[in-house]
Design an enzyme around this catalytic site. Structure first.
Site, PDB file in Angstrom:
ATOM      1  N   GLU A 192     -13.376 -38.301 -85.711  1.00 24.29           N
ATOM      2  CA  GLU A 192     -12.078 -37.845 -85.166  1.00 24.29           C
ATOM      3  C   GLU A 192     -10.939 -38.782 -85.562  1.00 24.29           C
ATOM      4  O   GLU A 192     -10.035 -39.051 -84.778  1.00 24.29           O
ATOM      5  CB  GLU A 192     -12.124 -37.733 -83.634  1.00 24.29           C
ATOM      6  CG  GLU A 192     -12.586 -36.392 -83.118  1.00 24.29           C
ATOM      7  CD  GLU A 192     -11.843 -35.197 -83.680  1.00 24.29           C
ATOM      8  OE1 GLU A 192     -10.635 -35.322 -83.958  1.00 24.29           O
ATOM      9  OE2 GLU A 192     -12.477 -34.156 -83.863  1.00 24.29           O
TER      10      GLU A 192
HETATM   11  C1  LIG Z   1     -21.954 -38.255 -87.201  1.00 19.34           C
HETATM   12  C2  LIG Z   1     -20.693 -37.699 -87.772  1.00 19.34           C
HETATM   13  C3  LIG Z   1     -20.184 -36.517 -87.273  1.00 19.34           C
HETATM   14  C4  LIG Z   1     -19.017 -35.971 -87.820  1.00 19.34           C
HETATM   15  N1  LIG Z   1     -18.578 -34.738 -87.395  1.00 19.34           N
HETATM   16  C5  LIG Z   1     -17.600 -34.118 -88.098  1.00 19.34           C
HETATM   17  C6  LIG Z   1     -17.279 -32.742 -87.850  1.00 19.34           C
HETATM   18  O1  LIG Z   1     -17.840 -32.102 -86.949  1.00 19.34           O
HETATM   19  N2  LIG Z   1     -16.341 -32.148 -88.624  1.00 19.34           N
HETATM   20  C7  LIG Z   1     -15.704 -32.812 -89.626  1.00 19.34           C
HETATM   21  O2  LIG Z   1     -14.883 -32.205 -90.303  1.00 19.34           O
HETATM   22  N3  LIG Z   1     -15.970 -34.113 -89.879  1.00 19.34           N
HETATM   23  C8  LIG Z   1     -16.907 -34.779 -89.145  1.00 19.34           C
HETATM   24  N4  LIG Z   1     -17.212 -36.081 -89.427  1.00 19.34           N
HETATM   25  C9  LIG Z   1     -16.458 -36.784 -90.441  1.00 19.34           C
HETATM   26  C10 LIG Z   1     -15.586 -37.907 -89.878  1.00 19.34           C
HETATM   27  O3  LIG Z   1     -14.496 -37.362 -89.171  1.00 19.34           O
HETATM   28  C11 LIG Z   1     -15.180 -38.797 -91.064  1.00 19.34           C
HETATM   29  O4  LIG Z   1     -16.350 -39.495 -91.449  1.00 19.34           O
HETATM   30  C12 LIG Z   1     -14.071 -39.758 -90.708  1.00 19.34           C
HETATM   31  O5  LIG Z   1     -12.867 -39.053 -90.500  1.00 19.34           O
HETATM   32  C13 LIG Z   1     -13.831 -40.799 -91.793  1.00 19.34           C
HETATM   33  O6  LIG Z   1     -13.794 -40.249 -93.077  1.00 19.34           O
HETATM   34  P1  LIG Z   1     -14.723 -40.868 -94.234  1.00 19.34           P
HETATM   35  O7  LIG Z   1     -16.094 -40.948 -93.696  1.00 19.34           O
HETATM   36  O8  LIG Z   1     -14.510 -40.128 -95.489  1.00 19.34           O
HETATM   37  O9  LIG Z   1     -14.208 -42.354 -94.412  1.00 19.34           O
HETATM   38  P2  LIG Z   1     -13.026 -42.828 -95.374  1.00 19.34           P
HETATM   39  O10 LIG Z   1     -11.850 -41.945 -95.177  1.00 19.34           O
HETATM   40  O11 LIG Z   1     -13.551 -43.012 -96.739  1.00 19.34           O
HETATM   41  O12 LIG Z   1     -12.681 -44.242 -94.744  1.00 19.34           O
HETATM   42  C14 LIG Z   1     -13.393 -45.444 -95.099  1.00 19.34           C
HETATM   43  C15 LIG Z   1     -12.622 -46.631 -94.496  1.00 19.34           C
HETATM   44  O13 LIG Z   1     -11.307 -46.686 -95.067  1.00 19.34           O
HETATM   45  C16 LIG Z   1     -10.314 -46.634 -94.061  1.00 19.34           C
HETATM   46  N5  LIG Z   1      -9.183 -45.820 -94.513  1.00 19.34           N
HETATM   47  C17 LIG Z   1      -9.227 -44.650 -95.195  1.00 19.34           C
HETATM   48  N6  LIG Z   1      -7.983 -44.191 -95.419  1.00 19.34           N
HETATM   49  C18 LIG Z   1      -7.136 -45.058 -94.844  1.00 19.34           C
HETATM   50  C19 LIG Z   1      -5.719 -45.141 -94.721  1.00 19.34           C
HETATM   51  N7  LIG Z   1      -4.926 -44.184 -95.192  1.00 19.34           N
HETATM   52  N8  LIG Z   1      -5.196 -46.192 -94.074  1.00 19.34           N
HETATM   53  C20 LIG Z   1      -5.991 -47.160 -93.547  1.00 19.34           C
HETATM   54  N9  LIG Z   1      -7.333 -47.139 -93.638  1.00 19.34           N
HETATM   55  C21 LIG Z   1      -7.901 -46.118 -94.273  1.00 19.34           C
HETATM   56  C22 LIG Z   1     -11.002 -46.006 -92.838  1.00 19.34           C
HETATM   57  O14 LIG Z   1     -10.393 -46.410 -91.607  1.00 19.34           O
HETATM   58  C23 LIG Z   1     -12.423 -46.521 -92.990  1.00 19.34           C
HETATM   59  O15 LIG Z   1     -12.543 -47.789 -92.411  1.00 19.34           O
HETATM   60  C24 LIG Z   1     -18.340 -36.664 -88.849  1.00 19.34           C
HETATM   61  C25 LIG Z   1     -18.848 -37.880 -89.322  1.00 19.34           C
HETATM   62  C26 LIG Z   1     -20.010 -38.385 -88.807  1.00 19.34           C
HETATM   63  C27 LIG Z   1     -20.552 -39.661 -89.394  1.00 19.34           C
END
Ligand SMILES: Cc1cc2nc3c(=O)[nH]c(=O)nc-3n(C[C@H](O)[C@H](O)[C@H](O)COP(=O)(O)OP(=O)(O)OC[C@H]3O[C@@H](n4cnc5c(N)ncnc54)[C@H](O)[C@@H]3O)c2cc1C
Length: 528
Positions: free
Chosen positions: A412
């Site tokens: 989220e």
């Molecule tokens: C168990 C689980 C359930 C989930 N359920 C859902 C779901 O139901 N529906 C859905 O759509 N998604 C879901 N997600 C996805 C989840 O919302 C994302 O994993 C999350 O938003 C982070 O995206 P990412 O994993 O690509 O990380 P990334 O975006 O790659 O981030 C990696 C790191 O970089 C940092 N970062 C990235 N961009 C920026 C920025 N602009 N400024 C500062 N820091 C930044 C982040 O804070 C993080 O520390 C789920 C994930 C998990 C693991």
């Protein structure tokens, strides 16, 4: 092993006495009766499935997700009790109850079994999107069954190249001559993307029409049912299930959309705006999950500490249970006082949701989501520490809360994204007005030096924004948000003490002791 008992006395005290909840049709007795009923289901049905669900997990068998043993029956009991309908409109079969009441009730599901509680939580997001943005016909078609729980809803945002950066979403939506769309693409990490607890699954999916702008302004939101109106299976299916650190019983699916039939919600290219309407609430609920799992970790640790005999206390010649040692008392008070602060913050945000005060909800959302979710990880970690070596051993159960809680600062919107939202949008963009208002409202409740520290930090943030020193502003965002949360927690606890100085928590711990501990120990961390 101890089980979870929702702290209904504290919940009722916070809502009714501290936050002054009032409602024409809901007197205190009715509220307490609702809490008692919910607590029965939470402790009697959901909590006992928490560990078995963790061990067995959800499984993908022949292209369908099977939930852990007992989940299907528990979901039926949850729906039969009308619990899924609590906060939704009467018009579509909801119970029309306020968020201020729905939050404590939801805390119980999440505390009892967070992996289970995620299904209703995601359903809530999808339901709200339809309530807010669908046309009347769509509302009539989907809402009654989503609200009763016969159908469940999901949020399909994330793709492998598009996590925090949703502007990179590639899933396509091609218009069809009958007004529907064909949705093609792959979504990852979709919570309860498939499962066997509900008759149908209604996916809300962010996708892009062919001629749309290639950034966030080109995203549209679609409803994609698993089973179509004529009873046929839509071209959407789970093609993988993640192996995770925690919440094993919550299926995290890779979803394949292979020209699936979808229906536009609202207007094309407005998907991001629609997502944001449900985002505040969903983010607040993740903070609430943090409060819930922290409470469970606390209860578990407290029970263990009152059973395990080891060493002699300062004032005792005999061996004692470890809860008599000053350092173990410190850990338990640290856990409980942070939970108290988090619960007060989360419930006060629910009251603002009911008041419809978008500015206040917007300000509180990153604070509640971020601080309460980090708090949960820290509290669950302290819970392991209270257990000593046994905490590290799965059999004790303490480790599961830590593993389960670890997702909360990530999904989220990561907590880094929350802190950025707080400092850039909610403070700098607002010229610090709401931050100053909150600081002002805390006068007399917290030692002035902490309020001065927050004012100084707010001025600093505004100065850095003015100078366009954005890296420096981003670097201070996390400690600044945390300091705000800690001081806000102190003010709310202080208000609780003013209302009822003699209050005792469900386990007999006195509010005064909690307040004193928080003031002397936790609050110190707010000098930034
Ligand atoms: C168990 C689980 C359930 C989930 N359920 C859902 C779901 O139901 N529906 C859905 O759509 N998604 C879901 N997600 C996805 C989840 O919302 C994302 O994993 C999350 O938003 C982070 O995206 P990412 O994993 O690509 O990380 P990334 O975006 O790659 O981030 C990696 C790191 O970089 C940092 N970062 C990235 N961009 C920026 C920025 N602009 N400024 C500062 N820091 C930044 C982040 O804070 C993080 O520390 C789920 C994930 C998990 C693991």
């Amino acid at each position: 092993m101890s089980e979870y008992m929702p702290p209904v006395k504290e919940m009722s005290f916070i809502l009714n006495d501290v936050l002054g909840f009032s409602h024409d049709e809901l007197d205190r007795e009715t509220v307490d009766a609702v809490f008692d009923e919910a607590a029965k289901l939470a402790s009697g049905v959901l909590a006992p499935l928490n560990k078995s669900g963790d061990i067995q997990g959800a499984r993908l068998i022949d292209g369908e997700v099977k939930t852990a043993d007992g989940f299907k029956e528990a979901y039926k009991a949850y729906c039969d009790g009308g619990w899924n309908a609590v906060p939704f409109d009467l018009e579509y079969g909801g119970q029309g109850l306020p968020w201020a009441l729905a939050f404590p009730v939801q805390e119980m599901w999440q505390g009892a079994n967070m992996a289970f509680g995620l299904c209703p939580l995601l359903n809530q997001g999808a339901t709200e999107a339809i309530l807010a943005h669908a046309c009347d016909e769509q509302k009539k078609q989907y809402l009654p069954k989503l609200i009763s729980g016969e159908w469940s809803g999901t949020m399909n945002i994330t793709e492998s190249q598009a996590g925090s950066d949703i502007g990179l979403i590639r899933t396509k939506a091609d218009r069809q001559s009958d007004g529907s769309y064909k949705i093609t693409g792959q979504k990852i990490f979709i919570t309860y993307g498939d499962h066997d607890m509900s008759e149908n699954i209604i996916h809300s999916v962010l996708a892009r029409t062919p001629d749309a702008p290639d950034d966030v302004k080109g995203l549209s939101l679609f409803i994609v049912p698993k089973i179509l109106e004529d009873g046929s299976r839509n071209a959407v299916k789970p093609i993988g299930l993640e192996h995770k650190l925690g919440i094993h019983a919550s299926p995290t699916c890779t979803m394949d959309f292979d020209g699936a039939t979808g229906y536009l919600l609202g207007e094309e290219n407005s998907g991001l705006r629609y997502m944001f309407t449900m985002m505040n609430n969903a983010r607040l609920c993740v903070g609430l999950q943090g409060v819930a799992i922290a409470e469970r970790a606390y209860q578990h640790a407290n029970t263990y500490a009152n059973e395990r005999v080891q060493g002699r206390a300062f004032d005792s010649a005999k061996r004692v249970v470890i809860s008599k040692h000053a350092d173990v008392k410190r850990m338990l008070l640290d856990m409980k006082s942070r939970i108290m602060a988090g619960r007060l913050m989360a419930y006060s945000a629910a009251m603002e949701l009911d008041n419809g005060d978008q500015a206040r909800v917007g300000f509180l959302t990153p604070i509640v989501k971020s601080w309460c979710s980090d708090m949960a990880v820290n509290v669950a970690s302290t819970g392991i520490q209270v257990h000593g070596g046994m905490g590290f051993i799965e059999e004790s159960g303490a480790a599961q809360y830590y593993r389960d809680a670890r997702i909360l600062p990530i999904y989220e919107g990561t907590n880094g994204i929350q802190a950025a939202d707080f400092v850039f949008r909610k403070v700098a963009y607002d010229d610090g007005k709401m931050a100053r208002l909150y600081i002002d409202e805390m006068k007399g409740l917290v030692d002035q030096r902490y309020l001065d520290a927050l004012t100084t930090a707010t001025d600093k943030a505004l100065g850095l924004a003015e100078e366009k020193d954005l890296d420096a502003l981003a670097w201070m965002s996390v400690p600044y948000l945390n300091a705000f949360a800690i001081v806000m927690g102190a003010a709310l606890i202080s208000r609780a003490v003013q209302k009822s100085p003699e209050f005792e928590c469900d386990n007999g711990l006195s509010l005064k002791d909690i307040a004193r501990f928080y003031r002397r120990n936790v609050l110190l961390q707010a000098i930034i």
